[in-house]
Design an enzyme around this catalytic site. Sequence first.
Site, PDB file in Angstrom:
ATOM      1  N   GLU A 230      -4.691  -0.026  -8.090  1.00  0.00           N
ATOM      2  CA  GLU A 230      -3.726   0.966  -8.573  1.00  0.00           C
ATOM      3  C   GLU A 230      -2.535   0.205  -9.153  1.00  0.00           C
ATOM      4  O   GLU A 230      -1.993  -0.687  -8.483  1.00  0.00           O
ATOM      5  CB  GLU A 230      -3.252   1.861  -7.417  1.00  0.00           C
ATOM      6  CG  GLU A 230      -4.339   2.772  -6.885  1.00  0.00           C
ATOM      7  CD  GLU A 230      -3.918   3.598  -5.657  1.00  0.00           C
ATOM      8  OE1 GLU A 230      -4.510   4.648  -5.429  1.00  0.00           O
ATOM      9  OE2 GLU A 230      -2.997   3.168  -4.923  1.00  0.00           O
TER      10      GLU A 230
ATOM     11  N   ASN B 214      -4.457   6.678  -1.123  1.00  0.00           N
ATOM     12  CA  ASN B 214      -3.965   6.935   0.240  1.00  0.00           C
ATOM     13  C   ASN B 214      -3.349   8.318   0.392  1.00  0.00           C
ATOM     14  O   ASN B 214      -3.313   8.873   1.487  1.00  0.00           O
ATOM     15  CB  ASN B 214      -2.970   5.847   0.675  1.00  0.00           C
ATOM     16  CG  ASN B 214      -3.697   4.584   1.115  1.00  0.00           C
ATOM     17  OD1 ASN B 214      -4.870   4.641   1.469  1.00  0.00           O
ATOM     18  ND2 ASN B 214      -3.017   3.453   1.080  1.00  0.00           N
TER      19      ASN B 214
ATOM     20  N   HIS C  79      -1.734  -2.620  -6.537  1.00  0.00           N
ATOM     21  CA  HIS C  79      -2.335  -2.336  -5.224  1.00  0.00           C
ATOM     22  C   HIS C  79      -3.841  -2.594  -5.240  1.00  0.00           C
ATOM     23  O   HIS C  79      -4.643  -1.728  -5.612  1.00  0.00           O
ATOM     24  CB  HIS C  79      -2.026  -0.881  -4.838  1.00  0.00           C
ATOM     25  CG  HIS C  79      -2.561  -0.489  -3.506  1.00  0.00           C
ATOM     26  ND1 HIS C  79      -2.984   0.777  -3.199  1.00  0.00           N
ATOM     27  CD2 HIS C  79      -2.751  -1.217  -2.366  1.00  0.00           C
ATOM     28  CE1 HIS C  79      -3.404   0.823  -1.946  1.00  0.00           C
ATOM     29  NE2 HIS C  79      -3.276  -0.374  -1.424  1.00  0.00           N
TER      30      HIS C  79
ATOM     31  N   SER D  90       0.830  -1.210   0.000  1.00  0.00           N
ATOM     32  CA  SER D  90       0.000   0.000   0.000  1.00  0.00           C
ATOM     33  C   SER D  90       0.858   1.252   0.000  1.00  0.00           C
ATOM     34  O   SER D  90       0.394   2.311  -0.404  1.00  0.00           O
ATOM     35  CB  SER D  90      -0.854   0.073   1.264  1.00  0.00           C
ATOM     36  OG  SER D  90      -1.617  -1.069   1.423  1.00  0.00           O
TER      37      SER D  90
HETATM   38  P1  NAD Z   1      -1.672 -10.071   6.575  1.00  0.00           P
HETATM   39  O1  NAD Z   1      -0.832  -9.911   7.767  1.00  0.00           O
HETATM   40  O2  NAD Z   1      -3.141 -10.274   6.736  1.00  0.00           O
HETATM   41  O3  NAD Z   1      -1.136 -11.317   5.711  1.00  0.00           O
HETATM   42  C1  NAD Z   1       0.202 -11.488   5.362  1.00  0.00           C
HETATM   43  C2  NAD Z   1       0.487 -12.979   5.229  1.00  0.00           C
HETATM   44  O4  NAD Z   1       1.796 -13.138   4.712  1.00  0.00           O
HETATM   45  C3  NAD Z   1       0.418 -13.743   6.550  1.00  0.00           C
HETATM   46  O5  NAD Z   1      -0.437 -14.850   6.395  1.00  0.00           O
HETATM   47  C4  NAD Z   1       1.857 -14.154   6.784  1.00  0.00           C
HETATM   48  O6  NAD Z   1       1.983 -15.391   7.454  1.00  0.00           O
HETATM   49  C5  NAD Z   1       2.362 -14.258   5.354  1.00  0.00           C
HETATM   50  N1  NAD Z   1       3.825 -14.254   5.225  1.00  0.00           N
HETATM   51  C6  NAD Z   1       4.757 -13.705   6.017  1.00  0.00           C
HETATM   52  N2  NAD Z   1       5.994 -13.956   5.514  1.00  0.00           N
HETATM   53  C7  NAD Z   1       5.806 -14.667   4.380  1.00  0.00           C
HETATM   54  C8  NAD Z   1       6.693 -15.241   3.418  1.00  0.00           C
HETATM   55  N3  NAD Z   1       8.017 -15.122   3.540  1.00  0.00           N
HETATM   56  N4  NAD Z   1       6.150 -15.913   2.380  1.00  0.00           N
HETATM   57  C9  NAD Z   1       4.806 -16.045   2.264  1.00  0.00           C
HETATM   58  N5  NAD Z   1       3.926 -15.539   3.147  1.00  0.00           N
HETATM   59  C10 NAD Z   1       4.435 -14.877   4.188  1.00  0.00           C
HETATM   60  O7  NAD Z   1      -1.351  -8.813   5.645  1.00  0.00           O
HETATM   61  P2  NAD Z   1      -2.324  -8.109   4.569  1.00  0.00           P
HETATM   62  O8  NAD Z   1      -3.207  -7.143   5.260  1.00  0.00           O
HETATM   63  O9  NAD Z   1      -2.902  -9.153   3.688  1.00  0.00           O
HETATM   64  O10 NAD Z   1      -1.258  -7.239   3.758  1.00  0.00           O
HETATM   65  C11 NAD Z   1      -0.422  -7.802   2.779  1.00  0.00           C
HETATM   66  C12 NAD Z   1       0.054  -6.690   1.857  1.00  0.00           C
HETATM   67  O11 NAD Z   1      -1.092  -6.061   1.250  1.00  0.00           O
HETATM   68  C13 NAD Z   1       0.827  -5.578   2.568  1.00  0.00           C
HETATM   69  O12 NAD Z   1       1.856  -5.116   1.727  1.00  0.00           O
HETATM   70  C14 NAD Z   1      -0.242  -4.493   2.744  1.00  0.00           C
HETATM   71  O13 NAD Z   1       0.292  -3.196   2.790  1.00  0.00           O
HETATM   72  C15 NAD Z   1      -1.056  -4.668   1.491  1.00  0.00           C
HETATM   73  N6  NAD Z   1      -2.444  -4.170   1.588  1.00  0.00           N
HETATM   74  C16 NAD Z   1      -3.174  -4.370   2.721  1.00  0.00           C
HETATM   75  C17 NAD Z   1      -4.492  -3.869   2.759  1.00  0.00           C
HETATM   76  C18 NAD Z   1      -5.353  -4.082   3.980  1.00  0.00           C
HETATM   77  O14 NAD Z   1      -6.346  -3.350   4.144  1.00  0.00           O
HETATM   78  N7  NAD Z   1      -5.066  -5.056   4.823  1.00  0.00           N
HETATM   79  C19 NAD Z   1      -5.028  -3.204   1.652  1.00  0.00           C
HETATM   80  C20 NAD Z   1      -4.250  -3.065   0.499  1.00  0.00           C
HETATM   81  C21 NAD Z   1      -2.951  -3.537   0.482  1.00  0.00           C
END
Ligand code: NAD
Length: 382
Positions: A155, A194, A143, A122
């Site tokens: 995005e 954002n 994104h 993000s």
């Molecule tokens: P999350 O914590 O829910 O999930 C992340 C997952 O990645 C976990 O299950 C974790 O175990 C796993 N992980 C950790 N290390 C790993 C590895 N080496 N290989 C594979 N998996 C691994 O996080 P999220 O909210 O899904 O966010 C993930 C990405 O998406 C981030 O970059 C975040 O900025 C982006 N994002 C999040 C949102 C939101 O609202 N949550 C929205 C848009 C973008």
Amino acid sequence: MSVSINKITVLGSGVMGHGIAQVSTMAGYTVTFRDIEQSFLDKAMEKIKWSLSKMVEKQKLSQADADKIFARITPIVDLKTALKDADLLIEAVPEDMNLKKKVYVEIDSNAEAKTLYASNTSTLPITDMAALTSRPDRFIGLHFFNPPQLMPLVEVIPGAKSNSGMVTMAMDFCKKVGKQPVLCKKDVPGFIVNRVFIPLVHEAVYCMERDGASMTQIDSAVKFRMSFPMGIFELADYTGLDVIHKATAEMHLRDKKVILPHPKIKQLFDEKNLGQKTGRGFYEYKGDKYERVNLTEQEAATYNPTSLLAVAANNAAWLLTNGVCDRAELEKALKLGMGLKKELFATVQEFGVQNVVKALQDLAAKHGQFYQPDPYLVNYRG
Ligand code: NAD
């Protein structure tokens, strides 16, 4: 560069990863799903199964199609096996640059030469992540918004070295998974949505303090006078104070000028009052069901949100002045990513551009450079 994408590896099975895996397999792609523990993958597969079963219940899918879709996802913990034959890798591991660095080094030593890389970050710099890999030209930001199954916006952010074929590939991929991509031409902090949304949450807290207004007064005005789908505090609680706090920290680290952090956000994060999901954020929520805050047109009439609108418009203007996107793409992103019911600049015109610029000049005089009106707004003629 013209590439055919068939097999996708999604890295990370959390909030975003499982949604991205689901929309990809629903579009016909073969998906390999990787996390660090089998139990995480099992939980994510359960969530996908549940989501597909809801679609069957609502007759949006037949059971036979749901079964075929589900069968196209293979959960695998072993990284090398998970990356085998991948045309496109979509990384959705937690938003932590040190972790991402480690993960990209790991990916790079296991991925095949043909694999294209995309990150769902993000806020982190696409260019910096791409530079850690052997293929900065074949790396892009993709994104998705939360939840990917429902939110139509993606995005697409090229890094400094991404080649034009990557942009075409990413735009085509988004359309194929039923999304509406917006090209964010420059790798700037906060990208498009954002960049407008996060500083606005902080500004709303300043408004509360400086104007002595209540949360529901501000939120009612944001909803009914600025044509937001809900109030800004309500939207912050819905998004999660953890997401907002981390995005704030990253954006501020990248460029001090893009945001004027209010300590209240960090305080709520530290207190673990993360919004709707923890039962308390700016507001308190009772029960499991999502409750909407009671906002009314009567209350909206008691607060003038010009300075909030001015901050949103100023950040939007910055994106236009700096060639990050054009006006149509900006409005499309704000509509699809934040749910604005009216174009932001149409609202600015309704309030009067001079009033908006004047509000910024007054704020800049009292509170500093952050509020300095962008030339696009100063010269705005409709
Ligand atoms: P999350 O914590 O829910 O999930 C992340 C997952 O990645 C976990 O299950 C974790 O175990 C796993 N992980 C950790 N290390 C790993 C590895 N080496 N290989 C594979 N998996 C691994 O996080 P999220 O909210 O899904 O966010 C993930 C990405 O998406 C981030 O970059 C975040 O900025 C982006 N994002 C999040 C949102 C939101 O609202 N949550 C929205 C848009 C973008």
